[in-house]
Design a protein around this motif. Sequence first.
Motif, PDB file in Angstrom:
ATOM      1  N   LYS A 107       0.384 -10.805  31.633  1.00  0.00           N
ATOM      2  CA  LYS A 107      -0.163 -12.043  32.191  1.00  0.00           C
ATOM      3  C   LYS A 107      -1.672 -11.961  32.362  1.00  0.00           C
ATOM      4  N   GLY A 136      -3.295 -11.909  28.859  1.00  0.00           N
ATOM      5  CA  GLY A 136      -3.127 -13.214  28.243  1.00  0.00           C
ATOM      6  C   GLY A 136      -4.073 -14.257  28.807  1.00  0.00           C
ATOM      7  N   ALA A 137      -4.441 -14.130  30.075  1.00  0.00           N
ATOM      8  CA  ALA A 137      -5.330 -15.095  30.724  1.00  0.00           C
ATOM      9  C   ALA A 137      -6.800 -14.697  30.652  1.00  0.00           C
ATOM     10  N   LYS A 143       0.424 -13.885  19.130  1.00  0.00           N
ATOM     11  CA  LYS A 143       0.417 -15.310  19.460  1.00  0.00           C
ATOM     12  C   LYS A 143       1.703 -15.938  18.933  1.00  0.00           C
ATOM     13  N   GLU A 180       3.888 -19.571  18.483  1.00  0.00           N
ATOM     14  CA  GLU A 180       3.753 -21.020  18.458  1.00  0.00           C
ATOM     15  C   GLU A 180       5.112 -21.639  18.148  1.00  0.00           C
ATOM     16  N   TRP A 188       7.559 -25.666  22.102  1.00  0.00           N
ATOM     17  CA  TRP A 188       7.169 -25.627  23.510  1.00  0.00           C
ATOM     18  C   TRP A 188       5.678 -25.386  23.696  1.00  0.00           C
ATOM     19  N   SER A 247       2.040 -22.989  22.668  1.00  0.00           N
ATOM     20  CA  SER A 247       1.499 -21.722  22.187  1.00  0.00           C
ATOM     21  C   SER A 247       1.298 -20.772  23.360  1.00  0.00           C
ATOM     22  N   ALA A 248       1.564 -19.486  23.143  1.00  0.00           N
ATOM     23  CA  ALA A 248       1.405 -18.489  24.200  1.00  0.00           C
ATOM     24  C   ALA A 248       1.124 -17.136  23.576  1.00  0.00           C
ATOM     25  N   THR A 249       0.521 -16.243  24.350  1.00  0.00           N
ATOM     26  CA  THR A 249       0.234 -14.893  23.877  1.00  0.00           C
ATOM     27  C   THR A 249       1.301 -13.918  24.365  1.00  0.00           C
ATOM     28  N   PHE A 250       1.398 -12.773  23.682  1.00  0.00           N
ATOM     29  CA  PHE A 250       2.312 -11.716  24.112  1.00  0.00           C
ATOM     30  C   PHE A 250       1.771 -10.374  23.647  1.00  0.00           C
ATOM     31  N   GLU A 286       9.117 -13.615  29.698  1.00  0.00           N
ATOM     32  CA  GLU A 286       9.390 -15.033  29.913  1.00  0.00           C
ATOM     33  C   GLU A 286      10.629 -15.416  29.110  1.00  0.00           C
TER      34      GLU A 286
END
Length: 315
Positions: free
Chosen positions: A69, A72-73, A121, A123, A126, A128-131, A268
Motif C-alpha cells: 500500500k 503503491g501510493a 500494474k 487493469e 474495475w 487500474s491498480a498497482t501490485f 485485496e
Amino acid sequence: MRAYICHNPDAGIEDSHDKKAIKDALRLAGYDTEYHSTRKKSFARDLAKFRARDADILVIAGGDGTIGKVIGALKDRAVPVALIPLGTANNIGRAFGTAGLPHVLCESWHPHELLKLDVGKAEGLWGSATFLETFGLGAMPRLMSDGDKDGTGLIGAAALAYGRKVLRRILKTAKPFRVDITVDRKRVTKSVLGVEVMNIAYTGPALKLAPAAAADDRMFDVVCFDAGRRKAMMDWVEAPRGAPPASVYRGRNVSLRWRAAPQRLDDELKPAQTDEQTVHLSFEPEPVRILKCWLTPEPSTRSPVSKSWRNRKRR
C-alpha cells in the motif's frame, strides 16, 4: 541522515515492533526520524505530499500489505526504501533476504547499495491498480477468504502451517475453471485450480511458488495449478521443496480471461463473478529502489562439504 517512517502499529507481536522501538532503532543507527502511522486517518494524504527531498530514506515497517500500500501510493520513487518486515509471511522481505529485529536491520542497511523492485500494474473493468507480489485467481484468493475463519490468533510458524493446511483443503475440493492466458502475444487455454501471476518468488503462506522469479527482471511468472496435477500440488504445499508441480509461463505482458473464480491483487480480494472477467498485467515505468541489507546471504564460492567429512565420527 533523515528517515521518513511509515509504520503499521498493528503489525508484529513483540515490544521491539512498537512505535518507540522502531524510532529508537533508527536513532541508534544514526537517523533523525519523522514518524507516521499507517493507521492514522490522514496517512494517505500525508504520504501523497511526500517527495524524495523530504528524507534520505523512506522506512516501511509492517507486513506485505503495508509495504504494498505504501509503495503503491508513493508518488516520488526516487527515494530509497528500507524494509522492516513485521508481518507473518513477509514475502516481500523474503524476496530481498531481509529479516530480523528492527535495531539489527537498521544498522545493516547499505545506504549506497540499492536493489530494484518492479511495480506491477493491473487493469480491469474495475479500474487500474498497482501490485508488488501477485495477481491471483482461484485457490489462493479462496485461501484469503477462508483462512481467517479458524486461524484467528495464530502467529509465526503456526500461522504459516495453518495457512498451508487450509490451502491443501481448498485444492482437494476446488472445482476446475477455464482461463485464457496470453503472455507476450502467445495464448493458451487451460483447466486450472488456480493461477498466480508472480512478480516475486514468494506468495501466500511463505510459499516459493516461482523460484525463478526476480524482483527486478520486469518479467512475470504465470504459475498455473493444473487441474490434472491436484494431488501433486497438495503434496508440494505440505512440504514445499524445489519447484512446484505447476505449468509456468514467463513474460512482460500478461492478459487473463475467465469467469466464476475469485481474484486477488496482493491482499485485496474480489469475489467470483458469473460474467466474463478480463485483466491486463504490465509494469509501471519506474521501479522502487530498495536498500540492500548486509544480512542478505551472499552466494557461497566454497566447495560443498564432502559426504565423507559429514559422516566422520568425532573423536
